[in-house]
Design a protein around this motif. Structure first.
Motif: not given
Lengths: 596, 596
Positions: B167-171, B173-174
């Motif tokens: 659900q976060a991929g490169s992000s 922080s998620d």
């Protein structure tokens, strides 16, 4: 489903609003046609694309043809698609009535090709058949026509083009296949051909090869090459000694078998039938080259189109991260990645390439139609010059920029783009062949600069300047477009300066230096021509926005994409011009060779 | 055999003549080393590359790992290669003596990586293990070190980096994986990770995951992420509830399994061991990022290198057509295609990219070594700034331009390049992942422009300007190089102007607009930096040509390729600068969104 690989609204816009395909119906050849007959054919192709092609994209790729015991087996879906296309009349749609065709403009059949190839470019069989049948229709005797064309355009028999030989590659003057005249007027053929797409398979009842070879005693070089029809099975059903010597396993377009074929290799008993006159084979082939090259350009645009719509859909749905100005709102929901400027840029690039290419391909196709069938002799002659000039560009830009666009589609998916879970990794593989097919980019570029620009005393480039001028004038009427109209004018002047410089080198007789950076010239020229196509689209969009409230979003998106092209792509011409005007010679062999 | 994928002479030139790797041995950390210890290690890696890796390029690609009954099977050659690399001491060569390493400079281990990956990039396992072990060495307790590092750097246990979640991929922080503290100080882990390279396989006895997750109750965002060690098997041999939930089938690098892993998914019984302090995980990870990113840059350069040497060899041997000025000498023999300017251009491009990238990667690696181990505190601090600035470029340019170079390698082969008969189709697939690994090009570009350029009040860019200035001064001593020295100076000024313009946008607080074209800025900056590397090489080559008669051809080829880069690649900065200075905003979301 169609919007998974193309956008019907965009097709209608380009065909009827920008390029006025309907206007073709005023010429005698197309007089029976109307917008309705065009649309019916497009709908038929769309149905086949939706139902018999797109659903098999992955499956055809995964189950590539195999050569076993001399037999090539292709995916079972190929047979259904061939049958449906044959029954629909699409394969020979642009042929003369007397050859079983519908005298459909190539402008329309280009769109059919676009839809079909965007659906599944691994099913590239019918375009090959059409090309082969067209050679027979144009240059063959009535007997050859009657014998072969009906079964070819009905999809029962496969057609191929047998040009490339192992020792010659792109250098057709070095072809060595031989044809020995027999008493009955036929020829005994010996030779090998490589990379023959659809060169053998089990979804067709017969394979009809259009084959280049030398009649014994013919002159050296390209002037001694003749064209033959060589069926896999003779009319009496007996074997004609065409052997599948090997099948290439490829990076992409895996559905289409690429064959290494031997002619007369088994029993020295391969019979060929001369098409037209002896020693004119390459001549005939070149007369058909424009359509074949437009066809490859279409394939490039189609694959890039399928990749674009796949990545667009993903970018609209995939949430990730937050906008850069709201990076620290950690509890805010993630946004769809299309909202990130870098992703939006990659999508705009793809849209600009796909829709710009398609517009150029339709422009070129329309010149094709007018060059063949205009009732006005002057228009016909001018259209021919424009066709000759634009064809190498319409072949090259959609393929070269299409590769970049498809790569950006992969990038939009991130890691997922590299996996087989999504279709873009396949499109990235498939499109890689297009700058090689039907004359590599290097060859197209030499054709553009070395032949097409100087031909007829530069008349074609003057005609192009005039056409672009019309679009510039129309754009100057709109405040929002003025800036781009002037930019395009400046770009035209920059290109002309470069052209003059290069022609001055040609004037010294040093052809090698004249053409050494032709590929860069091609890129610069293409950017100009596609910018013209975008401005043309923007003018129409602007007119529509003023006169109607329909489809506002569609038209605004067209103007936005035009701007993208001028702001992001057109600046590339600066560096290209710098290099092309540069005197430093670095790629030409000298006595003291650079060792690499 | 080595020259099939790299050139030893070039490695020696870059390492010792251009970047003076030997000078590193004057610092305490490297004091035991000499040119001889470096060369012995390079020879050991070359032998492994030649004998255990290169011969399996195609076979490893063709027999990709499969997940069956929860077990991942990799190609049997992987086990031999892991064993050999472990025994050679190469995996942890740059580690401290106390952690079992040899305190080898990263400048040398980068070259080892280059040789190994050029031989067979589908055997990418040991770099991953080294990265994971390095995290433990740097931040783990003595117990964690003793438990894991020896078996990892001996090649017995595989290491992985578990960052990305579905659900976060490169992000990052998620990230939502959780860690619940247990009474004994360990943590119970729950979560899923995707795209875990070498995440499971049967050639290692255990898999050691370095895993990012949130301790229950930790703050939102990146500040609440901790780092854990999670073994597949616990020390007592029992299963640690790490499940292989799926394996990705990929476009390239097929030898390395990319896994979808579940932690605690089966029995809610997955134990993790905290590395360092809570909530500092991302911090730790970022401190290791430079090496990982240099490693991906190396991979890009390596694949492009293998493709370059393959196409160079082919171009020297494949005869086709005649020189353009002798087109009509039909009975003359065909010439090798390297003699055609368009092919020569594509080969020079590849050479310029491969050798320019490698030089940049060594420059960056040397700054890495000095930033870690210089005995001079000022040099150490400056080296750190240079490392931070150059890393995103050293990651991006070799991958992005490497993709283009690999595509040109395919083009040099013509139709054969598209077939599995030659290796370039595979390299073309393999390299496509590199602009995605370890932070996509978009992310690297935001890092460069948004963080690295402004950091420390712009001190890093000033240091770079000074370094480039030194090369310019040295080049001005040679008549032949003067022109290029001045060009590089001008290019530096053009880049500075663009940088100032962009920083003025940053000054308005509109981060989104500031960074919207960061990817284009990256390309412009990279071209500058690689031009610097080429001028640096040319200066050394020029010096050698004056002082000695040895290797004249090698050095002249270096100067020639430098010229190629300045005449063909550097002009691209003109268009990039034009766009970057342009005020028109087209990719940022506005209230009235453009519908695509």
């Amino acid at each position: 489903m169609a919007n998974h690989f193309f956008n019907k609204r965009n097709v209608d816009f380009l065909l009827y609003e920008v390029h006025d395909a309907e206007s073709l119906t005023k010429h005698t050849r197309f007089a029976d046609h109307t917008k309705e007959t065009f649309d019916m054919t497009i709908d038929a192709a769309t149905q086949i694309a939706d139902n018999l092609m797109f659903p098999f994209v992955k499956d055809v790729d995964k189950n590539q043809p195999e050569l076993k015991d001399g037999q090539v087996t292709v995916h079972p879906a190929i047979k259904d698609y061939l049958k449906a296309l044959g029954e629909s009349g699409i394969i020979g749609a642009d042929f003369d009535y007397e050859d079983g065709g519908a005298q459909m403009p190539v402008t329309i059949t280009s769109i059919l090709g676009y839809i079909l190839m965007a659906a599944n470019n691994g099913m590239m069989f019918t375009g090959l058949t059409a090309g082969a049948a067209r050679l027979i229709a144009s240059f063959g005797s009535q007997e050859l026509k009657d014998t072969y064309i009906p079964n070819m355009i009905s999809g029962k028999w496969q057609g191929t083009m047998c040009l490339t030989e192992p020792q010659a590659g792109s250098s057709l003057s070095d072809i060595t296949s031989t044809a020995e005249p027999l008493e009955d007027g036929t020829y005994k053929i010996r030779g090998q051909k490589v990379f023959i797409s659809a060169g053998d398979h089990d979804a067709a009842d017969n394979i009809i090869h259009l084959f280049l070879g030398r009649i014994k005693g013919a002159p050296l070089g390209t002037k001694g090459i003749s064209l033959f029809v060589i069926p896999k099975f003779r009319l009496d059903g007996t074997d004609n000694d065409v052997t599948s010597m090997g099948i290439y396993h490829k990076l992409g377009q895996k559905g289409v078998p690429a064959m290494h074929l031997g002619f007369g290799d088994k029993n020295d008993d391969c019979i060929g039938y001369l098409v037209g006159e002896p020693n004119k084979g390459l001549n005939y082939m070149f007369q058909m080259m424009n359509e074949a090259r437009i066809g490859v350009g279409i394939t490039g645009a189609s694959i890039a189109s399928a990749a674009y719509y796949a990545s667009l859909e993903y970018a609209k749905e995939r949430p990730q991260s937050r906008r850069l100005n709201q990076k620290h709102a950690l509890d805010a929901p993630q946004i769809p990645i299309i909202q990130h400027p870098d992703v939006k840029r990659m999508l705009l690039f793809q849209k600009a390439v796909v829709e710009g290419s398609l517009s150029l391909l339709l422009e070129t196709s329309k010149f094709f139609d007018l060059s063949e069938a205009s009732d006005d002799p002057e228009e016909k002659e001018n259209a021919h010059l424009m066709l000759e000039l634009l064809t190498p560009i319409a072949k090259t830009f959609p393929c070269e920029y299409g590769m970049k666009a498809t790569s950006d589609a992969v990038q939009c998916f991130g890691g997922y783009g590299f996996t087989e879970d999504f279709p873009v990794e396949q499109y990235y593989r498939d499109i890689r062949i297009t700058p090689i097919y039907e004359g590599t980019t290097g060859i197209q570029s030499q054709d553009l600069l070395g032949r097409k620009v100087p031909m007829a005393g530069g008349k074609a480039t003057m005609l192009l300047t005039k056409e672009v001028g019309k679009t510039v004038m129309a754009a100057l009427q709109f405040d929002e477009l003025k800036r781009y109209a002037l930019l395009l004018k400046d770009e035209g002047e920059r290109l002309q300066k470069v052209t003059m410089h290069l022609l001055s080198i040609a004037g010294t007789g040093d052809v090698e230096r004249f053409l050494s950076d032709a590929t860069l010239y091609m890129e610069m020229f293409s950017l100009n021509v596609v910018a013209w196509q975008w401005l043309k689209q923007a003018v129409v969009a602007k007119q529509k926005l003023i006169t109607s409230n329909d489809d506002t979003e569609f038209y605004e998106s067209k103007i936005h994409t035009m701007k993208y092209f001028f702001h992001y792509e057109i600046p590339k011409t600066q560096g290209l011009a710098t290099r092309l005007m540069d005197e430093e010679v670095l790629t030409i062999m000298t006595e003291k060779e650079i060792v690499m």
